[in-house]
Motif scaffolding. Structure first.
Motif, PDB file in Angstrom:
ATOM      1  N   LEU A   1       0.789  -1.303  -0.006  1.00 35.08           N
ATOM      2  CA  LEU A   1       0.080  -0.017   0.171  1.00 35.08           C
ATOM      3  C   LEU A   1       0.915   1.235   0.011  1.00 35.08           C
ATOM      4  O   LEU A   1       0.611   2.230  -0.588  1.00 35.08           O
ATOM      5  CB  LEU A   1      -0.898  -0.110   1.145  1.00 35.08           C
ATOM      6  N   SER A   2       2.029   1.313   0.765  1.00 34.45           N
ATOM      7  CA  SER A   2       2.952   2.438   0.725  1.00 34.45           C
ATOM      8  C   SER A   2       3.476   2.714  -0.497  1.00 34.45           C
ATOM      9  O   SER A   2       3.605   3.723  -1.302  1.00 34.45           O
ATOM     10  CB  SER A   2       4.061   2.101   1.698  1.00 34.45           C
ATOM     11  N   ALA A   3       3.725   1.236  -1.400  1.00 34.78           N
ATOM     12  CA  ALA A   3       4.346   1.762  -2.745  1.00 34.78           C
ATOM     13  C   ALA A   3       3.411   1.960  -3.581  1.00 34.78           C
ATOM     14  O   ALA A   3       3.468   2.823  -4.448  1.00 34.78           O
ATOM     15  CB  ALA A   3       4.803   0.368  -2.925  1.00 34.78           C
ATOM     16  N   ARG A   4       2.130   1.520  -3.354  1.00 35.53           N
ATOM     17  CA  ARG A   4       0.901   2.134  -4.289  1.00 35.53           C
ATOM     18  C   ARG A   4       0.662   3.558  -4.065  1.00 35.53           C
ATOM     19  O   ARG A   4       0.429   4.291  -5.031  1.00 35.53           O
ATOM     20  CB  ARG A   4      -0.316   1.196  -4.128  1.00 35.53           C
ATOM     21  N   VAL A   5       0.720   3.972  -2.940  1.00 37.48           N
ATOM     22  CA  VAL A   5       0.414   5.403  -2.558  1.00 37.48           C
ATOM     23  C   VAL A   5       1.628   6.302  -3.029  1.00 37.48           C
ATOM     24  O   VAL A   5       1.442   7.435  -3.614  1.00 37.48           O
ATOM     25  CB  VAL A   5       0.258   5.619  -0.965  1.00 37.48           C
ATOM     26  N   ALA A   6       2.677   5.808  -2.788  1.00 37.05           N
ATOM     27  CA  ALA A   6       4.093   6.624  -3.407  1.00 37.05           C
ATOM     28  C   ALA A   6       3.871   6.584  -4.825  1.00 37.05           C
ATOM     29  O   ALA A   6       4.073   7.772  -5.308  1.00 37.05           O
ATOM     30  CB  ALA A   6       5.114   5.979  -3.058  1.00 37.05           C
ATOM     31  N   ALA A   7       3.382   5.709  -5.555  1.00 32.89           N
ATOM     32  CA  ALA A   7       3.250   5.781  -7.134  1.00 32.89           C
ATOM     33  C   ALA A   7       2.497   6.875  -7.455  1.00 32.89           C
ATOM     34  O   ALA A   7       2.613   7.423  -8.627  1.00 32.89           O
ATOM     35  CB  ALA A   7       2.920   4.408  -7.648  1.00 32.89           C
ATOM     36  N   GLY A   8       1.417   7.301  -6.766  1.00 32.28           N
ATOM     37  CA  GLY A   8       0.616   8.541  -7.011  1.00 32.28           C
ATOM     38  C   GLY A   8       1.031   9.673  -6.482  1.00 32.28           C
ATOM     39  O   GLY A   8       0.395  10.739  -6.730  1.00 32.28           O
ATOM     40  N   LEU A   9       1.989   9.590  -5.537  1.00 31.01           N
ATOM     41  CA  LEU A   9       2.584  10.999  -5.217  1.00 31.01           C
ATOM     42  C   LEU A   9       3.307  11.904  -6.000  1.00 31.01           C
ATOM     43  O   LEU A   9       4.081  11.256  -6.849  1.00 31.01           O
ATOM     44  CB  LEU A   9       3.182  10.682  -3.733  1.00 31.01           C
ATOM     45  N   ALA A  10       3.016  13.088  -5.970  1.00 32.41           N
ATOM     46  CA  ALA A  10       3.806  13.980  -6.910  1.00 32.41           C
ATOM     47  C   ALA A  10       4.927  14.608  -6.393  1.00 32.41           C
ATOM     48  O   ALA A  10       4.803  15.093  -5.072  1.00 32.41           O
ATOM     49  CB  ALA A  10       2.790  15.055  -7.619  1.00 32.41           C
ATOM     50  N   GLY A  11       5.808  14.708  -6.928  1.00 25.10           N
ATOM     51  CA  GLY A  11       7.256  15.357  -6.246  1.00 25.10           C
ATOM     52  C   GLY A  11       7.181  16.898  -6.611  1.00 25.10           C
ATOM     53  O   GLY A  11       6.036  17.445  -6.926  1.00 25.10           O
ATOM     54  N   PRO A  12       8.303  17.657  -6.092  1.00 23.47           N
ATOM     55  CA  PRO A  12       8.124  19.012  -6.255  1.00 23.47           C
ATOM     56  C   PRO A  12       8.067  19.610  -7.778  1.00 23.47           C
ATOM     57  O   PRO A  12       7.376  20.917  -8.214  1.00 23.47           O
ATOM     58  CB  PRO A  12       9.697  19.369  -6.025  1.00 23.47           C
ATOM     59  N   ASP A  13       8.343  18.668  -8.771  1.00 22.97           N
ATOM     60  CA  ASP A  13       7.862  18.951 -10.257  1.00 22.97           C
ATOM     61  C   ASP A  13       6.407  18.903 -10.896  1.00 22.97           C
ATOM     62  O   ASP A  13       6.084  19.168 -11.814  1.00 22.97           O
ATOM     63  CB  ASP A  13       8.991  18.611 -11.332  1.00 22.97           C
ATOM     64  N   GLY A  14       5.744  18.242  -9.829  1.00 17.70           N
ATOM     65  CA  GLY A  14       4.253  18.034 -10.196  1.00 17.70           C
ATOM     66  C   GLY A  14       3.932  16.750 -10.829  1.00 17.70           C
ATOM     67  O   GLY A  14       2.994  16.398 -10.908  1.00 17.70           O
ATOM     68  N   THR A  15       5.233  15.916 -11.075  1.00 16.24           N
ATOM     69  CA  THR A  15       4.893  14.630 -11.711  1.00 16.24           C
ATOM     70  C   THR A  15       4.770  13.454 -10.735  1.00 16.24           C
ATOM     71  O   THR A  15       5.605  13.599  -9.809  1.00 16.24           O
ATOM     72  CB  THR A  15       6.048  14.193 -12.832  1.00 16.24           C
ATOM     73  N   PRO A  16       4.084  12.309 -10.915  1.00 22.31           N
ATOM     74  CA  PRO A  16       4.038  11.060  -9.806  1.00 22.31           C
ATOM     75  C   PRO A  16       5.256  10.358 -10.070  1.00 22.31           C
ATOM     76  O   PRO A  16       6.034  10.606 -11.022  1.00 22.31           O
ATOM     77  CB  PRO A  16       2.672  10.447 -10.377  1.00 22.31           C
ATOM     78  N   SER A  17       5.672   9.651  -9.130  1.00 25.61           N
ATOM     79  CA  SER A  17       6.767   8.853  -9.160  1.00 25.61           C
ATOM     80  C   SER A  17       6.900   7.859  -9.834  1.00 25.61           C
ATOM     81  O   SER A  17       7.863   7.068 -10.286  1.00 25.61           O
ATOM     82  CB  SER A  17       7.127   8.500  -7.545  1.00 25.61           C
ATOM     83  N   GLY A  18       5.669   7.280 -10.222  1.00 26.73           N
ATOM     84  CA  GLY A  18       5.567   6.158 -11.513  1.00 26.73           C
ATOM     85  C   GLY A  18       5.343   5.041 -10.741  1.00 26.73           C
ATOM     86  O   GLY A  18       5.011   4.731  -9.646  1.00 26.73           O
ATOM     87  N   ALA A  19       5.391   3.855 -11.813  1.00 27.07           N
ATOM     88  CA  ALA A  19       4.933   2.430 -11.356  1.00 27.07           C
ATOM     89  C   ALA A  19       5.862   1.665 -10.545  1.00 27.07           C
ATOM     90  O   ALA A  19       7.194   2.421 -10.170  1.00 27.07           O
ATOM     91  CB  ALA A  19       4.765   1.713 -12.652  1.00 27.07           C
ATOM     92  N   TYR A  20       5.450   0.730 -10.065  1.00 29.04           N
ATOM     93  CA  TYR A  20       6.283  -0.186  -9.039  1.00 29.04           C
ATOM     94  C   TYR A  20       5.985  -1.772  -9.589  1.00 29.04           C
ATOM     95  O   TYR A  20       4.954  -2.095 -10.043  1.00 29.04           O
ATOM     96  CB  TYR A  20       6.176   0.143  -7.721  1.00 29.04           C
ATOM     97  N   SER A  21       6.616  -2.561  -8.856  1.00 30.96           N
ATOM     98  CA  SER A  21       6.764  -4.366  -9.346  1.00 30.96           C
ATOM     99  C   SER A  21       6.216  -4.651  -7.881  1.00 30.96           C
ATOM    100  O   SER A  21       6.978  -4.644  -7.025  1.00 30.96           O
ATOM    101  CB  SER A  21       7.672  -4.801  -9.844  1.00 30.96           C
ATOM    102  N   PRO A  22       4.702  -5.002  -7.819  1.00 28.48           N
ATOM    103  CA  PRO A  22       4.465  -5.576  -6.343  1.00 28.48           C
ATOM    104  C   PRO A  22       5.089  -6.674  -5.993  1.00 28.48           C
ATOM    105  O   PRO A  22       5.378  -6.956  -4.685  1.00 28.48           O
ATOM    106  CB  PRO A  22       3.042  -5.762  -6.640  1.00 28.48           C
TER     107      PRO A  22
END
Length: 558
Positions: A270-291
């Motif tokens: 869940l942390s990885a999934r939430v992190a994938a949708g969080l945006a950094g300072p440049d406004g872009t999300p951190s991207g996909a992950y391999s569960p």
């Protein structure tokens, strides 16, 4: 090498590090390093506190943050996940330590790590994709609230109470705050928040949280503020060793290990999934992950931590959020985070010990607020009543109880509302016979089943069809039935049997190929008066029904 050997090699390679893990590093290495330094400083007091709260000791918490953080960064499935000891893990570990002693934690870490690795290799990591969006967002909101509340003791200059509910501990900490300490710590928290907001708006490329911590620490030193600091740190790490295995206690540790493995898997995914949708300072999300790789990486991290005398680790959403907000793009930031903690232990323990705890609390409070997207919350609340209810319920349970209970109840509530929705879409309609009416058609009833015929709707469909009166033949159309389970098929058997017992001939029309094996195995076909009462088109079924009515009329007049 055989084809099977090549397949196994390709299958294992997805769990191993690759060059793709660091794509874009040339462009992002500066922000990655700064993000790692920031997270390392933020993670330090958390690692020490979680070690103490679990009963294992501050050193175990620090070892876990360093060793598990490094292993998970390299072997895990997320580019921005930061791993280490967490508050949820403390809740599970504390009873184990109380019953079996501190020596049992390393062994439990090994057992739980092996189980988490097995989950990842078996492919169960992808199961997190089935967790509904409202549950994930409710979990995120609840975690954000917990992170914020956990900082209240630091923000008020009071000592937290280990093991207490987060909300109650925050209330007790606030009520126990005393001047002038609370005024000074709140001023530091406010200063951190102001600096982070201003730096984020004016100088987006700079690490706002790190600058805020440095400035507030400098202010506290210059003004000689009497506020709680990080304090003395351990100056060395224990050498790795295999923990002693006591066969007598191994059985009693099995269930705690399973519980810890489940918690580590769910919290990390869940942390990885939430992190994938969080945006950094440049406004872009951190991207996909391999569960699946994330699970194997977290399992290896707990195993490594256990070998060094640490405790089980999971993906830590608080540190991960700080990492993403600080501009991290690759795994280098999490590696730097572990290196910073290691360097602090050996090189800068005295300097870092002067950082006010309130400054770190302020960083996490701002991070918690930023974790919650007002647009997302508004979108869910405006969606459907059931999704809004699941979202709110998951968030409340996360704060009031714990993460595992919140996920369980959230999933159960989501499943309940989904099944109720499916059941409401299921319907049985009585149709008129198409074409010119002839004598005897009033003794024929055509029923069309729509939507789903499953355990949530079967009883209602059964009652509606069984209540029909004054007919001799019932035609049940199944061609519009999209879903059929064993309970629905059994309900069809009951409907047919009940109608046949009343002397009503039942004809089935349009059994779909996907459902044919099920209705045959459950006994739907056997329950018909004749195996020829199964039709593929409606006109043939109607003509056969009319022949039954004519035959009955001839028998009555004879």
């Amino acid at each position: 090498m055989s084809l099977d050997g090549h397949a196994r090699t390709r299958g294992l390679s997805r769990f191993l590090p690759s060059r793709a893990d660091y794509s874009g590093l040339r462009q992002s290495w500066r922000t990655d390093v700064l993000a790692g330094i920031t997270v390392g400083i933020v993670a330090l007091p958390l690692a020490l506190a979680f070690g103490v709260s679990s009963g294992v000791g501050a050193e175990a918490g620090l070892i876990t943050a360093i060793v598990a953080g490094l292993v998970a960064a390299v072997m895990g499935g997320s580019h921005v996940q930061v791993s280490g000891p967490t508050g949820a893990m403390v809740v599970v570990l504390a009873p184990v330590v109380a019953v079996h002693g501190t020596g049992s934690v390393a062994l439990v870490s090994l057992l739980a790590g092996l189980l988490v690795c097995a989950l990842g290799i078996s492919g169960l990591g992808r199961a997190v994709a089935f967790i509904p969006w409202p549950v994930v967002e409710g979990f995120t909101l609840g975690i954000a609230a917990i992170i914020f509340l956990q900082q209240v003791p630091l923000a008020t200059g009071t000592a937290g109470i280990p093991g207490h509910n987060t909300l109650l501990a925050a209330i007790e900490a606030a009520s126990g705050a005393a001047a002038p300490t609370v005024l000074l710590t709140l001023a530091l928290v406010a200063g951190v928040a102001v600096v982070m907001v201003l730096v984020q708006k004016l100088f987006r490329a700079l690490p706002a949280s790190l600058i805020a911590v440095l400035l507030t620490t400098a202010a506290a030193e210059v003004l000689r503020l009497d506020v709680p600091r990080i304090g003395a740190l351990p100056h060395s790490l224990a050498a790795p060793s295999v923990p002693a295995v006591d066969v007598a206690s191994l059985g009693s540790l099995a269930m705690p290990a399973v519980a810890i493995a489940c918690l580590a898997a769910i919290e990390s995914l869940l942390s990885a999934r939430v992190a994938a949708g969080l945006a950094g300072p440049d406004g872009t999300p951190s991207g996909a992950y391999s569960p699946d790789r994330e699970l194997t990486g977290q399992g290896l991290a707990s195993i490594a931590a256990g070998l060094f005398g640490g405790m089980p680790a999971t993906g830590a959403i608080a540190r991960t959020a700080v990492n993403v907000r600080s501009g991290a793009k690759t795994r280098l930031s999490a590696v730097v985070h572990a290196a910073v903690l290691l360097g602090i232990v050996y090189l800068a323990a005295g300097l870092v010990s002067r950082i006010p705890l309130a400054a770190l609390g302020g960083v996490l409070m701002v991070t918690a607020v930023r974790m919650v997207s007002r647009r997302t919350v508004a979108a869910i609340l405006r969606s459907t009543h059931s999704d809004a209810a699941v979202f709110v319920l998951t968030a409340i349970i996360t704060v009031a109880f714990d993460l595992i209970v919140a996920i369980q109840i959230g999933l159960a509530a989501a499943a309940f509302f989904t099944l109720r929705k499916f059941a409401s879409l299921s319907a049985v309609e009585r149709e008129e016979i198409s074409g010119p009416a002839i004598d005897g058609d009033e003794h024929i009833a055509v029923f069309r089943l729509d939507g789903a015929m499953f355990f949530g709707a079967a009883e209602r469909v059964l009652q509606e069809i069984s209540q029909v009166k004054d007919i001799q033949v019932a035609i049940i159309r199944l061609s519009q039935l999209r879903m059929l389970d064993a309970t629905g098929a059994h309900a069809l058997v009951e409907v047919i049997s009940a109608l046949e017992l009343r002397g009503i001939t039942v004809l089935l029309k349009g059994v779909q190929p996907d459902h044919l094996a099920l209705v045959t195995n459950v006994g739907v076909i056997r329950s018909l008066r004749h195996h020829k009462h199964l039709f593929s088109d409606l006109p043939a079924a109607i003509e056969h029904a009319r022949s039954h009515v004519r035959r009955n009329a001839a028998s009555a007049s004879a």
